[in-house]
Design an enzyme around this catalytic site. Structure first.
Site, PDB file in Angstrom:
ATOM      1  N   ASN A  47      34.699  37.902  25.375  1.00 50.89           N
ATOM      2  CA  ASN A  47      33.601  38.082  26.330  1.00 50.89           C
ATOM      3  C   ASN A  47      32.891  39.383  25.977  1.00 50.89           C
ATOM      4  O   ASN A  47      33.400  40.463  26.268  1.00 50.89           O
ATOM      5  CB  ASN A  47      34.208  38.123  27.747  1.00 50.89           C
ATOM      6  N   LYS A  55      30.283  40.603  27.215  1.00 51.16           N
ATOM      7  CA  LYS A  55      29.605  41.222  28.371  1.00 51.16           C
ATOM      8  C   LYS A  55      28.181  41.638  27.977  1.00 51.16           C
ATOM      9  O   LYS A  55      27.585  40.985  27.123  1.00 51.16           O
ATOM     10  CB  LYS A  55      30.443  42.392  28.912  1.00 51.16           C
ATOM     11  N   HIS A  76      33.779  35.531  36.836  1.00 49.81           N
ATOM     12  CA  HIS A  76      34.347  36.791  36.347  1.00 49.81           C
ATOM     13  C   HIS A  76      34.294  37.841  37.460  1.00 49.81           C
ATOM     14  O   HIS A  76      33.360  37.849  38.264  1.00 49.81           O
ATOM     15  CB  HIS A  76      33.550  37.265  35.126  1.00 49.81           C
ATOM     16  N   GLU A 132      33.439  40.797  37.499  1.00 47.38           N
ATOM     17  CA  GLU A 132      32.204  41.596  37.535  1.00 47.38           C
ATOM     18  C   GLU A 132      31.076  40.821  38.221  1.00 47.38           C
ATOM     19  O   GLU A 132      30.229  41.403  38.896  1.00 47.38           O
ATOM     20  CB  GLU A 132      31.819  42.026  36.108  1.00 47.38           C
ATOM     21  N   GLU A 158      42.853  37.363  35.600  1.00 50.27           N
ATOM     22  CA  GLU A 158      42.407  38.691  35.196  1.00 50.27           C
ATOM     23  C   GLU A 158      42.589  39.659  36.362  1.00 50.27           C
ATOM     24  O   GLU A 158      41.714  39.753  37.234  1.00 50.27           O
ATOM     25  CB  GLU A 158      40.927  38.654  34.816  1.00 50.27           C
ATOM     26  N   GLY A 216      38.996  46.502  31.540  1.00 47.43           N
ATOM     27  CA  GLY A 216      38.241  47.635  31.025  1.00 47.43           C
ATOM     28  C   GLY A 216      38.865  48.979  31.342  1.00 47.43           C
ATOM     29  O   GLY A 216      38.233  50.020  31.179  1.00 47.43           O
ATOM     30  N   SER A 265      42.364  44.282  29.365  1.00 51.11           N
ATOM     31  CA  SER A 265      42.827  45.241  28.350  1.00 51.11           C
ATOM     32  C   SER A 265      43.757  44.618  27.317  1.00 51.11           C
ATOM     33  O   SER A 265      44.695  45.259  26.858  1.00 51.11           O
ATOM     34  CB  SER A 265      43.470  46.457  29.023  1.00 51.11           C
TER      35      SER A 265
HETATM   36  P1  PGA Z   1      38.750  43.953  28.925  1.00 45.84           P
HETATM   37  O1  PGA Z   1      37.922  42.853  29.736  1.00 45.84           O
HETATM   38  O2  PGA Z   1      39.471  43.208  27.815  1.00 45.84           O
HETATM   39  O3  PGA Z   1      37.727  44.902  28.405  1.00 45.84           O
HETATM   40  O4  PGA Z   1      39.716  44.583  29.878  1.00 45.84           O
HETATM   41  C1  PGA Z   1      38.463  41.588  29.991  1.00 45.84           C
HETATM   42  C2  PGA Z   1      37.461  40.755  30.725  1.00 45.84           C
HETATM   43  O5  PGA Z   1      36.708  41.316  31.543  1.00 45.84           O
HETATM   44  O6  PGA Z   1      37.371  39.532  30.530  1.00 45.84           O
END
Ligand code: PGA
Length: 261
Positions: free
Chosen positions: A9, A11, A98, A100, A170, A176, A216
């Site tokens: 992803n 983003k 997601h 976010e 998640e 992140g 992560s």
């Molecule tokens: P990250 O994000 O690997 O940067 O923690 C995962 C995600 O948001 O799908």
């Protein structure tokens, strides 16, 4: 056997040039010989790069996914993107719900459910995200939250539809932050989700659903996470922007699959 899948992803990162560089790197490294039949790899760039991704990855084993879509079929929704548009650009997958999107764009389980239904109706495989916040985990309500999200996002799904979705656990506190869930923490939730599906649909229903872990994931911790019996793959954010990191995670998924036989 469940599909093992690694999805990147991106983003809101990359532009036309840097995106093309990364896509070409992935194409060069993730050859059919390297990934074999055992792991599916999906790249989810931002909308404007989907056409480019289709051109570059078209004849490779890598699939393309989008990061979001609108739940209506089409019409007067300025600035939105429909499932059918994604299909016409070669997408096979779409991430929905997601954290976010939930946090910054106020998406609820109900909206996520409508998006997932629309995605299926258009022939896309939705990658449906669920996960608790740090406060929820610390309050001991992780499993309640997960249960509520699973039933909300899968409202109206019958058994045949369940077989066509991918779930992604998640934990919001791991996204992140550089702080991944331990393999045991993730495994516990993945098992819980499968048990919920078994209960809700039929005894073996949950066993057939691919459940990804996200938060992560890196080349260094992927193998341990992916060796857990109920973790089928990864939804990778930050590490998907670096070809060596991302391909390292794909390699770890291949090794974990070989190991599990
Ligand atoms: P990250 O994000 O690997 O940067 O923690 C995962 C995600 O948001 O799908």
């Amino acid at each position: 056997m469940r599909t093992r899948l690694i999805a990147g992803n991106w983003k809101m990162n990359m532009d036309r040039h840097s995106g093309a560089v990364l896509l070409n790197e992935l194409k060069g490294i993730l050859t059919p010989d390297r990934i074999g039949q055992s792991v599916s790899v999906v790249v989810c760039p931002p909308f404007p790069l989907l056409g480019l991704a289709g051109d570059i990855l078209g004849s490779t084993p890598l699939s393309i996914g989008a990061q979001n879509m609108h739940h209506e079929k089409g019409g007067a929704y300025t600035g939105e993107i429909s499932a059918d548009m994604l299909v016409s650009f070669g997408c096979r997958y779409v991430i929905v719900g997601h954290s976010e999107r939930r946090r910054y764009f106020h998406e609820t389980d109900e909206i996520v459910n409508r998006k997932a239904l629309r995605a299926l109706g258009s022939g896309l495989t939705p990658i449906i995200c669920i996960g608790e916040t740090l406060e929820e985990r610390e309050a001991g309500s992780t499993m309640d939250i997960i249960e509520r999200q699973v039933s909300g996002v899968l409202e109206g799904f019958d058994r045949a539809m369940l077989d066509r979705v991918i779930l992604a656990y998640e934990p919001v506190w791991a996204i992140g932050t550089g702080k991944n869930a331990t393999p045991a923490q993730a495994q516990e939730v993945h098992r819980f989700v499968r048990d919920l599906l078994d209960e809700r649909y039929s005894p073996e229903a949950g066993e057939g659903v691919t459940i990804l872990y996200g938060g992560s994931m890196k080349a260094e911790n992927a193998y341990d996470l992916l060796s857990e019996p109920d973790i089928d793959g990864g939804l990778v954010g930050g590490a998907s922007l670096d070809a060596r990191q991302f391909t390292g995670i794909v390699d770890a998924a291949c090794r974990a699959r070989e190991h599990q036989g």
